[in-house]
Design a protein around this motif. Structure first.
Motif, PDB file in Angstrom:
ATOM      1  N   UNK A   6      37.254   9.178  79.053  1.00 23.35           N
ATOM      2  CA  UNK A   6      37.530   8.527  80.686  1.00 23.35           C
ATOM      3  C   UNK A   6      39.114   7.958  81.373  1.00 23.35           C
ATOM      4  N   UNK A   7      39.315   7.213  79.994  1.00 21.71           N
ATOM      5  CA  UNK A   7      41.040   7.258  80.351  1.00 21.71           C
ATOM      6  C   UNK A   7      42.060   8.093  80.543  1.00 21.71           C
ATOM      7  N   UNK A   8      40.997   9.820  79.454  1.00 18.43           N
ATOM      8  CA  UNK A   8      41.779  10.458  79.813  1.00 18.43           C
ATOM      9  C   UNK A   8      41.838  10.581  81.174  1.00 18.43           C
ATOM     10  N   UNK A   9      40.805  11.021  81.333  1.00 15.47           N
ATOM     11  CA  UNK A   9      40.669  11.785  83.142  1.00 15.47           C
ATOM     12  C   UNK A   9      41.293  11.143  83.739  1.00 15.47           C
ATOM     13  N   UNK A  10      41.251   9.635  83.612  1.00 12.50           N
ATOM     14  CA  UNK A  10      42.650   8.874  84.867  1.00 12.50           C
ATOM     15  C   UNK A  10      43.984   9.466  84.458  1.00 12.50           C
ATOM     16  N   UNK A  11      44.665   9.013  83.240  1.00 13.54           N
ATOM     17  CA  UNK A  11      45.496   9.290  82.932  1.00 13.54           C
ATOM     18  C   UNK A  11      46.187  11.026  83.415  1.00 13.54           C
ATOM     19  N   UNK A  12      45.400  11.725  83.360  1.00 13.20           N
ATOM     20  CA  UNK A  12      45.623  13.074  83.836  1.00 13.20           C
ATOM     21  C   UNK A  12      45.892  12.782  85.278  1.00 13.20           C
ATOM     22  N   UNK A  13      44.917  12.861  86.109  1.00 11.46           N
ATOM     23  CA  UNK A  13      44.827  12.238  87.530  1.00 11.46           C
ATOM     24  C   UNK A  13      46.388  11.374  87.741  1.00 11.46           C
ATOM     25  N   UNK A  14      46.947  10.374  87.195  1.00  9.11           N
ATOM     26  CA  UNK A  14      48.341   9.800  87.421  1.00  9.11           C
ATOM     27  C   UNK A  14      48.910  10.167  86.916  1.00  9.11           C
ATOM     28  N   UNK A  15      49.155  11.298  86.264  1.00  9.76           N
ATOM     29  CA  UNK A  15      50.073  11.855  85.799  1.00  9.76           C
ATOM     30  C   UNK A  15      50.516  13.246  87.231  1.00  9.76           C
ATOM     31  N   UNK A  16      49.425  13.618  87.293  1.00 11.79           N
ATOM     32  CA  UNK A  16      49.238  15.058  87.956  1.00 11.79           C
ATOM     33  C   UNK A  16      49.755  13.926  89.763  1.00 11.79           C
ATOM     34  N   UNK A  17      49.847  12.712  89.931  1.00 13.09           N
ATOM     35  CA  UNK A  17      49.812  12.124  91.236  1.00 13.09           C
ATOM     36  C   UNK A  17      51.862  11.484  91.215  1.00 13.09           C
ATOM     37  N   UNK A  18      51.775  11.156  89.804  1.00 13.77           N
ATOM     38  CA  UNK A  18      53.243  10.977  89.583  1.00 13.77           C
ATOM     39  C   UNK A  18      54.174  11.621  89.857  1.00 13.77           C
ATOM     40  N   UNK A  19      54.194  12.859  90.370  1.00 13.88           N
ATOM     41  CA  UNK A  19      55.170  14.205  90.354  1.00 13.88           C
ATOM     42  C   UNK A  19      55.610  13.720  92.650  1.00 13.88           C
ATOM     43  N   UNK A  20      54.499  13.024  92.903  1.00 13.95           N
ATOM     44  CA  UNK A  20      54.679  13.277  94.316  1.00 13.95           C
ATOM     45  C   UNK A  20      55.395  11.568  94.671  1.00 13.95           C
ATOM     46  N   UNK A  21      56.485  10.857  96.015  1.00 16.32           N
ATOM     47  CA  UNK A  21      56.456   9.553  96.161  1.00 16.32           C
ATOM     48  C   UNK A  21      55.949   8.978  96.854  1.00 16.32           C
ATOM     49  N   UNK A  22      54.817   9.660  97.586  1.00 13.96           N
ATOM     50  CA  UNK A  22      53.818   9.140  97.734  1.00 13.96           C
ATOM     51  C   UNK A  22      52.518   8.975  97.550  1.00 13.96           C
ATOM     52  N   UNK A  23      52.793   9.978  95.865  1.00 18.69           N
ATOM     53  CA  UNK A  23      51.768   9.526  94.743  1.00 18.69           C
ATOM     54  C   UNK A  23      51.415   8.796  93.812  1.00 18.69           C
ATOM     55  N   UNK A  24      52.875   8.282  94.216  1.00 15.82           N
ATOM     56  CA  UNK A  24      53.253   7.067  93.103  1.00 15.82           C
ATOM     57  C   UNK A  24      52.446   6.152  92.785  1.00 15.82           C
ATOM     58  N   UNK A  25      51.817   5.411  93.788  1.00 15.99           N
ATOM     59  CA  UNK A  25      51.079   4.064  94.427  1.00 15.99           C
ATOM     60  C   UNK A  25      49.923   4.384  94.158  1.00 15.99           C
ATOM     61  N   UNK A  26      49.355   5.325  94.049  1.00 19.36           N
ATOM     62  CA  UNK A  26      47.956   6.209  93.565  1.00 19.36           C
ATOM     63  C   UNK A  26      47.670   6.169  92.342  1.00 19.36           C
ATOM     64  N   UNK A  27      48.974   6.573  91.181  1.00 18.17           N
ATOM     65  CA  UNK A  27      48.674   7.204  90.104  1.00 18.17           C
ATOM     66  C   UNK A  27      49.088   5.380  89.200  1.00 18.17           C
TER      67      UNK A  27
END
Length: 123
Positions: A81-102
């Motif tokens: 579960x932790x790895x899946x959330x970290x993978x989603x965070x990594x994908x979201x961190x590439x965009x400026x809008x996605x940083x708060x969601x990451x």
């Protein structure tokens, strides 16, 4: 601002995270042994639905039993579960809008790794 971010979170997939944790918690609560783990899934579901404006703190007077349950949780499901959330965070961190969601996915990953002995509270 919290309201807007929470609404965007729900619309963009937060309801799916909530639904997955709720179904997992309900299935775990079907057995007597699974009830403590199901309750942790419900804790994760609450944070997964509305993560903005909430923080994770250590519970006062955490017991050694919680540590043992955390070890079992990590081995069986927590790491995945932790790895899946970290993978989603990594994908979201590439965009400026996605940083708060990451950042919220990292918060969920920390709680998903070891939920026993933690409390979710309003900030």
């Amino acid at each position: 601002m919290r309201l807007l971010l929470n609404v965007l979170w729900i619309v963009l997939g937060g309801w799916v995270i909530w639904l997955e944790y709720m179904i997992g918690g309900l299935l775990l609560c079907l057995t007597l042994v699974g009830i403590p783990f199901g309750m942790q899934c419900f804790k994760l579901a609450g944070l997964g639905l509305l993560p903005f404006g909430k923080d994770i703190v250590d519970a006062p007077g955490a017991s050694p039993i919680g540590c043992i349950l955390n070890v079992f949780w990590i081995v069986v499901a927590g790491i995945w579960i932790c790895l899946s959330h970290l993978a989603l965070a990594l994908g979201l961190a590439f965009t400026l809008i996605g940083i708060p969601f990451a950042i919220q996915h990292v918060k969920l990953a920390m709680l998903a790794l070891a939920p026993f002995g933690k409390l979710v509270r309003e900030t």
